[in-house]
Write a protein that holds these residues in place. Sequence first.
Motif, PDB file in Angstrom:
ATOM      1  N   GLU A  42       0.887  -1.260  -0.120  1.00 45.07           N
ATOM      2  CA  GLU A  42      -0.016   0.026  -0.232  1.00 45.07           C
ATOM      3  C   GLU A  42       0.951   1.335   0.017  1.00 45.07           C
ATOM      4  O   GLU A  42       2.000   1.322   0.283  1.00 45.07           O
ATOM      5  N   LYS A  76      -8.801  -1.171   6.452  1.00 46.20           N
ATOM      6  CA  LYS A  76      -8.973   0.242   5.771  1.00 46.20           C
ATOM      7  C   LYS A  76     -10.494   0.642   5.878  1.00 46.20           C
ATOM      8  O   LYS A  76     -10.649   1.796   5.362  1.00 46.20           O
ATOM      9  N   ARG A 102      -4.134   0.400  -3.622  1.00 44.79           N
ATOM     10  CA  ARG A 102      -4.629   1.881  -3.150  1.00 44.79           C
ATOM     11  C   ARG A 102      -6.238   1.874  -2.922  1.00 44.79           C
ATOM     12  O   ARG A 102      -6.790   1.219  -3.814  1.00 44.79           O
TER      13      ARG A 102
END
Length: 119
Positions: A42, A76, A102
Amino acid sequence: MAIFSKILTKTDAEKRLSVPIKFLKSLPPFKSGHAVDFQAKEERGRVWTFQCSTRKKGRYKKPVLSKGWLAFANKKKLKVGDKIVFYKGRNQETEKPFYGVRVEREIKILGAVVGYMNP
């Protein structure tokens, strides 16, 4: 270079990420099995291990990311409507290729999605 991007569905955010068939071409070889592990970095530098698997039988492969995906999605705080982008990059020092991942969040104005941004 983006390999693929996808707006997340409920199943993607809560269970497994369904990926396009074309994604399989960019992964390491499956050898003789129906699954392959790969790592993606990431933007903050953390490396995540995912497993891409396909159906063992049937006409359509229907690839999904299962192993590692829920941990990533939970960390996330992914939700329906977020965008996920997988891409290939190259380390500028070593020239070694790598996979990147991403997350992009919806930008809404008066309830309408007008774009996406990195959180």
